[in-house]
Design a protein around this motif. Structure first.
Motif, PDB file in Angstrom:
ATOM      1  N   LEU A  69      -8.842   1.954   6.871  1.00 24.49           N
ATOM      2  CA  LEU A  69      -7.821   1.169   7.539  1.00 24.49           C
ATOM      3  C   LEU A  69      -6.511   1.446   6.808  1.00 24.49           C
ATOM      4  O   LEU A  69      -6.451   1.363   5.578  1.00 24.49           O
ATOM      5  N   GLU A  70      -5.485   1.802   7.560  1.00 27.05           N
ATOM      6  CA  GLU A  70      -4.172   2.120   7.001  1.00 27.05           C
ATOM      7  C   GLU A  70      -3.147   1.139   7.549  1.00 27.05           C
ATOM      8  O   GLU A  70      -3.323   0.582   8.623  1.00 27.05           O
ATOM      9  N   ALA A  71      -2.052   0.991   6.816  1.00 23.83           N
ATOM     10  CA  ALA A  71      -0.920   0.170   7.269  1.00 23.83           C
ATOM     11  C   ALA A  71      -1.373  -1.226   7.700  1.00 23.83           C
ATOM     12  O   ALA A  71      -0.934  -1.748   8.719  1.00 23.83           O
ATOM     13  N   ILE A  72      -2.253  -1.835   6.903  1.00 30.46           N
ATOM     14  CA  ILE A  72      -2.730  -3.184   7.214  1.00 30.46           C
ATOM     15  C   ILE A  72      -1.560  -4.158   7.112  1.00 30.46           C
ATOM     16  O   ILE A  72      -0.853  -4.187   6.104  1.00 30.46           O
ATOM     17  N   SER A  73      -1.329  -4.920   8.159  1.00 30.92           N
ATOM     18  CA  SER A  73      -0.260  -5.919   8.171  1.00 30.92           C
ATOM     19  C   SER A  73      -0.877  -7.310   8.298  1.00 30.92           C
ATOM     20  O   SER A  73      -1.487  -7.633   9.321  1.00 30.92           O
ATOM     21  N   ASN A  74      -0.724  -8.100   7.251  1.00 27.76           N
ATOM     22  CA  ASN A  74      -1.255  -9.456   7.288  1.00 27.76           C
ATOM     23  C   ASN A  74      -0.389 -10.376   8.132  1.00 27.76           C
ATOM     24  O   ASN A  74      -0.840 -11.442   8.540  1.00 27.76           O
ATOM     25  N   ILE A  75       0.848  -9.964   8.403  1.00 25.44           N
ATOM     26  CA  ILE A  75       1.719 -10.767   9.272  1.00 25.44           C
ATOM     27  C   ILE A  75       1.349 -10.532  10.732  1.00 25.44           C
ATOM     28  O   ILE A  75       1.099 -11.463  11.485  1.00 25.44           O
ATOM     29  N   ASN A  76       1.283  -9.256  11.119  1.00 22.40           N
ATOM     30  CA  ASN A  76       0.945  -8.926  12.507  1.00 22.40           C
ATOM     31  C   ASN A  76      -0.557  -8.896  12.753  1.00 22.40           C
ATOM     32  O   ASN A  76      -0.992  -8.826  13.897  1.00 22.40           O
TER      33      ASN A  76
END
Length: 200
Positions: A69-76
């Motif tokens: 998993l890359e570029a994990i965004s906890n906001i989005n």
């Protein structure tokens, strides 16, 4: 995945034709030092929660793939999902099971709501794999992937948690348990694909 794992998989980064089918950023064969530089962020990132990569190994310890998993965004609450299977293990079901297990991790453990992926338009194996796990085609980026002296279209796909949860049970029933992908060294029923009935 750790730095030492690169030694086991470096040959995958040296097959130019195969690499160009799965990775739109790498165009030349990589030496071990170049691969270490390329993956440095994965091993040394100050925010390790942004990337999450795993080596897929046989029960005998042979590396047969990478999944992450890359570029994990906890906001989005989203990420980019990627998988690569060595030529020797393709069409064995390992890629499909590893993808499903990674989707379970993303949606059931990390609390994500969406995963995005992409593939070269002529890569029918990737097309079929993402369709089986419930990804929907969301667009075509025309001539976005240059390889083998030509521009190829890039297909962008996405899957929501609700899509996966609707597809998950049916997929589990479609797969036999002769090939199983698990997290960790022991057979944990909660973290295996296809899922086991008993709990760990």
């Amino acid at each position: 995945m750790e730095r030492v794992d690169l030694e086991a998989v470096i040959s995958w980064f040296q097959d130019v034709e195969d690499l160009a089918r799965f990775d739109r950023t790498s165009r030349a064969p990589l030496s071990l030092s170049h691969a270490e530089e390329m993956w440095k962020g994965t091993f040394t990132s100050s925010d390790a929660s942004r990337n999450c990569w795993f080596v897929i190994e046989t029960s005998g310890g042979e590396a047969v793939g990478l999944a992450g998993l890359e570029a994990i965004s906890n906001i989005n609450r989203d990420a980019v999902i990627a998988i690569f299977i060595s030529k020797s293990a393709r069409r064995s079901g390992v890629g499909l099971r590893a993808t499903a297990l990674l989707m379970d991790l993303a949606f059931r453990q990390l609390g994500l709501n969406r995963l995005t992926s992409y593939y070269r338009a002529d890569n029918h194996h990737s097309r079929d794999l993402v369709a089986k796990v419930g990804c929907q085609i969301e667009g075509t980026m025309r001539q976005a992937w240059f390889a083998d002296g030509a521009f190829h279209d890039m297909i962008v796909v996405g899957v929501l948690k609700t899509d996966w949860m609707a597809r998950r049970q049916a997929l589990a029933q479609e797969l036999d348990s002769k090939t199983t992908v698990i997290f960790g060294p022991n057979d944990c029923a909660a973290w295996s694909w296809p899922p086991h009935i008993t709990a760990c």
